[in-house]
Design a protein around this motif. Structure first.
Motif, short mmCIF file in Angstrom:
data_model
loop_
_atom_site.label_atom_id
_atom_site.label_comp_id
_atom_site.label_asym_id
_atom_site.label_seq_id
_atom_site.Cartn_x
_atom_site.Cartn_y
_atom_site.Cartn_z
N ARG A 136 36.35 55.31 51.69
CA ARG A 136 37.17 55.65 52.84
C ARG A 136 36.82 54.80 54.07
O ARG A 136 37.60 54.68 55.01
N ILE A 137 35.63 54.20 54.05
CA ILE A 137 35.20 53.34 55.15
C ILE A 137 35.51 51.89 54.86
O ILE A 137 36.11 51.18 55.68
N ASN A 138 35.10 51.43 53.68
CA ASN A 138 35.34 50.05 53.28
C ASN A 138 35.30 49.98 51.76
O ASN A 138 34.22 50.04 51.16
N PRO A 139 36.45 49.85 51.11
CA PRO A 139 36.48 49.81 49.64
C PRO A 139 36.02 48.49 49.05
O PRO A 139 35.92 48.35 47.82
N GLY A 140 35.72 47.52 49.91
CA GLY A 140 35.32 46.20 49.43
C GLY A 140 36.39 45.17 49.74
O GLY A 140 37.56 45.49 49.94
N SER A 141 35.97 43.92 49.76
CA SER A 141 36.84 42.82 50.17
C SER A 141 37.45 42.11 48.98
O SER A 141 36.79 41.89 47.95
N ARG A 142 38.70 41.70 49.13
CA ARG A 142 39.36 40.89 48.11
C ARG A 142 38.74 39.49 48.01
O ARG A 142 39.03 38.74 47.08
N ASN A 143 37.89 39.16 48.96
CA ASN A 143 37.22 37.86 48.93
C ASN A 143 35.95 37.87 48.10
O ASN A 143 35.27 36.85 48.01
N VAL A 144 35.61 39.02 47.53
CA VAL A 144 34.40 39.16 46.71
C VAL A 144 34.81 39.45 45.27
O VAL A 144 35.61 40.35 45.02
N THR A 145 34.23 38.70 44.34
CA THR A 145 34.52 38.89 42.91
C THR A 145 33.23 39.18 42.16
O THR A 145 32.23 38.48 42.34
N VAL A 146 33.28 40.18 41.30
CA VAL A 146 32.18 40.46 40.38
C VAL A 146 32.58 39.96 39.00
O VAL A 146 33.61 40.37 38.45
N GLY A 147 31.80 39.06 38.45
CA GLY A 147 32.06 38.55 37.11
C GLY A 147 31.39 39.42 36.07
O GLY A 147 30.18 39.62 36.09
N VAL A 148 32.18 39.95 35.14
CA VAL A 148 31.67 40.81 34.07
C VAL A 148 31.41 39.93 32.85
O VAL A 148 32.32 39.55 32.12
N ILE A 149 30.14 39.56 32.66
CA ILE A 149 29.73 38.75 31.51
C ILE A 149 29.50 39.72 30.36
O ILE A 149 28.51 40.45 30.33
N ASP A 150 30.42 39.76 29.40
CA ASP A 150 30.41 40.89 28.47
C ASP A 150 31.28 40.61 27.25
O ASP A 150 31.45 39.46 26.86
N THR A 151 31.87 41.68 26.70
CA THR A 151 32.67 41.61 25.47
C THR A 151 34.13 41.30 25.73
O THR A 151 34.93 41.30 24.79
N GLY A 152 34.48 41.07 26.99
CA GLY A 152 35.88 40.87 27.36
C GLY A 152 36.40 42.06 28.14
O GLY A 152 35.90 43.19 28.01
#
Length: 509
Positions: free
Chosen positions: A166-182
Motif C-alpha cells: 500500500r506504500i510502495n509495491p515496487g518499481s517497474r524499473n526493477v527486475t528479478v531474474g528467476v533462474i529456475d525451471t522456467g
C-alpha cells in the motif's frame, strides 16, 4: 524433481577462495595428471560429457585455448570471454586432464558424471495444487482490498508485505531474474509483470532468446512459476499477491527438460552472465548446482565447477546484480566439522557416500562470495524443520513454510501458496520458497534506492531484519522428541536466522 538445495560460505573456509577471480590459483596444481604433451587426442573413446574450461581473459590466451579444445577432441558450445569460461563437449576420456595441462588454463573439468542426454532445486515435498472448488471457497473468505486467495498467504503478513504494497509495491524499473525451471508467463498473475526481453533459455550453456523458450517444458516443471509468483504476482483481483507486486520478473531457464530436472554448471554460468548483460537487478537461485551437493576443492572437476560459476556470479555482481540463494533442505549445519553427503553425484544411478568438511567442500551458488544465503522459517517464526543453517553462513531468513507450524488461515496450511503453470495455484515449502521472499524484499529496497549497490542492498536486508534469537528450548522441528539442530550465536546474528527474518514494510518506509 531434483534437489532445489544446500551450503557454507567459501570465504569463511578458505581465506582467499573468494578472490576466486584469480581462478583458484592458490590451490595445488592438478596439471600433473595430464597425458604427455604431443600425444594425439582420442576423440570418442568415452561418454560424451560437458566441460568448463577456465582461462585467463586476454585474447591471445583464449584463442590458444580454443585451438587446444578442438585439438583434444572437444567441441565449443559457448564462450564467455569476459570471464574466461568456455563450455565444451567431448567424448575424449582424457579431455579434462589434457586441458588442465594447457598453458593459460586455470582449471578445467567435467560438469557431470553421466553422458549428455536430450537437458537441483530446493522445495521440500510434493506440491499441493488447489482445485477450482478450493479456489472458489478461499475467494469467498477474502477481505476487502485483498486478492481472492490472499487469506491463505500468511507469509505476506509475516513480513509486512501486505502493508508494504500500500506504500510502495515496487518499481517497474526493477527486475528479478528467476533462474529456475522456467516461468509460465501466460499465468494471469504473472503476465502483467513479466519481462520477455530479459528472459532466455540457458539449458545448453548458451542463451536462447527465442520467444517462449523460457517457459517450463511441462506442468511438472512448476518450481520456477511458483517462485515467480511469490516475488511479483500482480495485485490485479486475480488469485494471489507477490511480495513485490509492482516489480518485473524475468525467466532464465536452466533445468534440464527431463524428470530429474538437474541444474548443470554451464547452464548456471550462462544464466548469471545473461542476467548481468540484460540489466537484471536481482537474481533468485532456489537450487544447487548439480551433480554435486558439495563441490570439494581437491577434486579437479568439482574445483573447475566452483571456479566457473563463481566467475559468472562475480561478473553479475560487478554489473550491479544482487544474487540471492536458498540454504538447502538437508537440515545440515553448514558450520559443522563434517557432513555426510550420500546423494552425490545425482546424475547417475550410483551416488557415493562421503564425509565432507563444509569449510572445504561447497554448495554453489549459495556459498559463493557476495551471494545472500537464505534459511527458511514457518508461520511461528521458528526455523523450518528441513532448513539447513550455520553460523557465519546464513545471512537472513524468509518464510519458506513448515507443515508442522500451522497458521490460522482458511486452509490451515503452513506451506507457501503461489502460482502454478496452466493458471493454477498450489502450496509448496522449502528454502526454495524462502529465497524469493528475500529477493522480493531486495527488489523493494532497490525500488526505493535505485542507486544502491549489491553490497548495500545486502547490508540493508540485514539491518532491517527481525531476529528472534536462538530458541531457549532444544530445537525439535518435527515434534518427535528428538533434538534436530543446535543454534549457535546470539540475538543479533546466529546460525538459524543469520541477521533475522527480512521485513518488507521497513524496506519501503
Amino acid at each position: 524433481m531434483a534437489h532445489l538445495r544446500s551450503r557454507r560460505r567459501l570465504a569463511l573456509a578458505v581465506p582467499v577462495v573468494l578472490s576466486l577471480t584469480a581462478s583458484l590459483g592458490f590451490l595445488p596444481s592438478v596439471a600433473s595428471a595430464a597425458p604427455a604433451a604431443g600425444t594425439v587426442a582420442r576423440a570418442a573413446d568415452g561418454p560424451n560429457l560437458a566441460y568448463v574450461v577456465n582461462t585467463r581473459t586476454d585474447r591471445r590466451t583464449i584463442e590458444s585455448v580454443r585451438r587446444e579444445i578442438t585439438r583434444n577432441g572437444g567441441t565449443i558450445v559457448a564462450g564467455y570471454d569476459r570471464i574466461g569460461v568456455i563450455v565444451a563437449h567431448s567424448a575424449n576420456p582424457d579431455f579434462g586432464a589434457r586441458m588442465r595441462a594447457v598453458r593459460g588454463v586455470d582449471s578445467a573439468g567435467a560438469t557431470r558424471t553421466a553422458p549428455l542426454s536430450a537437458a537441483g532445486t530446493t522445495d521440500e515435498g510434493a506440491a499441493q495444487v488447489l482445485s477450482r472448488a478450493e479456489q472458489a471457497r478461499l475467494a469467498a473468505s477474502a477481505a476487502a482490498g485483498e486478492e481472492p486467495l490472499e487469506a491463505d498467504q500468511w507469509d505476506l503478513r509475516a513480513i509486512g508485505a501486505d502493508r508494504a504494497a500500500r506504500i510502495n509495491p515496487g518499481s517497474r524499473n526493477v527486475t528479478v531474474g528467476v533462474i529456475d525451471t522456467g516461468v509460465d508467463d501466460t499465468h494471469p498473475d504473472i503476465a502483467p509483470n513479466f519481462s520477455a526481453s530479459q528472459s532466455a533459455n540457458c539449458v545448453s550453456g548458451k542463451a536462447d532468446t527465442t520467444y517462449g523458450a523460457w517457459r517450463p517444458v511441462d506442468a511438472d516443471h512448476y518450481h520456477g512459476t511458483h517462485v515467480a509468483g511469490e516475488i511479483a504476482a500482480a495485485r490485479n483481483g486475480v488469485g494471489v499477491a507477490g511480495v513485490a507486486p509492482g516489480v518485473k520478473v524475468a525467466s532464465i531457464t536452466v533445468s534440464q527438460p527431463d524428470e530429474k530436472s538437474l541444474f548443470y554448471p554451464e547452464s548456471v554460468v550462462c544464466a548469471f552472465v545473461f542476467a548481468a548483460d540484460h540489466g537484471i537487478e536481482i537474481t533468485n537461485n532456489s537450487y544447487y548446482v548439480d551433480p554435486w551437493l558439495y563441490n570439494c576443492m581437491d577434486d579437479p572437476d568439482q574445483r573447475a565447477i566452483v571456479d566457473a560459476v563463481n566467475r559468472a556470479q562475480l561478473y553479475a555482481q560487478r554489473k550491479g546484480t544482487l544474487n540471492v540463494a536458498s540454504a538447502g533442505n538437508s537440515n545440515h549445519d553448514l558450520d559443522a566439522d563434517a557432513i555426510v553427503d550420500d546423494s552425490s553425484p545425482d546424475d547417475s544411478t550410483t551416488p557415493q557416500t562421503r564425509t565432507i568438511d563444509p569449510h572445504e567442500c561447497f554448495d554453489i551458488p549459495t556459498q559463493l562470495p557476495g551471494v545472500v544465503t537464505v534459511s527458511a522459517v514457518g508461520v511461528k517464526g521458528a526455523k523450518s524443520y528441513y532448513s539447513s543453517y550455520g553460523r557465519g553462513v546464513v545471512d537472513v531468513a524468509g518464510p519458506g513454510g513448515d507443515r508442522y507450524q500451522i497458521p490460522d488461515t482458511p486452509s490451515k496450511n503452513g506451506r507457501i501458496l503461489s502460482t502454478m503453470p496452466n493458471n493454477q495455484y498450489g502450496f509448496l515449502q522449502g528454502t526454495s520458497m524462502a529465497s524469493p521472499h528475500v529477493a522480493a524484499v531486495a527488489a523493494l529496497l532497490k525500488s526505493a534506492r535505485p542507486h544502491a549497490t549489491p553490497a548495500q542492498l545486502q547490508a540493508l536486508l540485514k539491518a532491517q531484519a527481525d531476529n528472534p534469537g536462538c530458541p531457549t528450548e532444544p530445537y525439535d522441528g518435527d515434534g518427535d522428541g528428538v533434538v534436530d539442530a543446535t543454534c549457535a550465536g546470539g540475538k543479533r546474528v546466529n546460525g538459524f536466522y543469520g541477521f533475522g527474518v527480512v521485513n518488507a514494510l521497513r524496506a519501503v518506509k
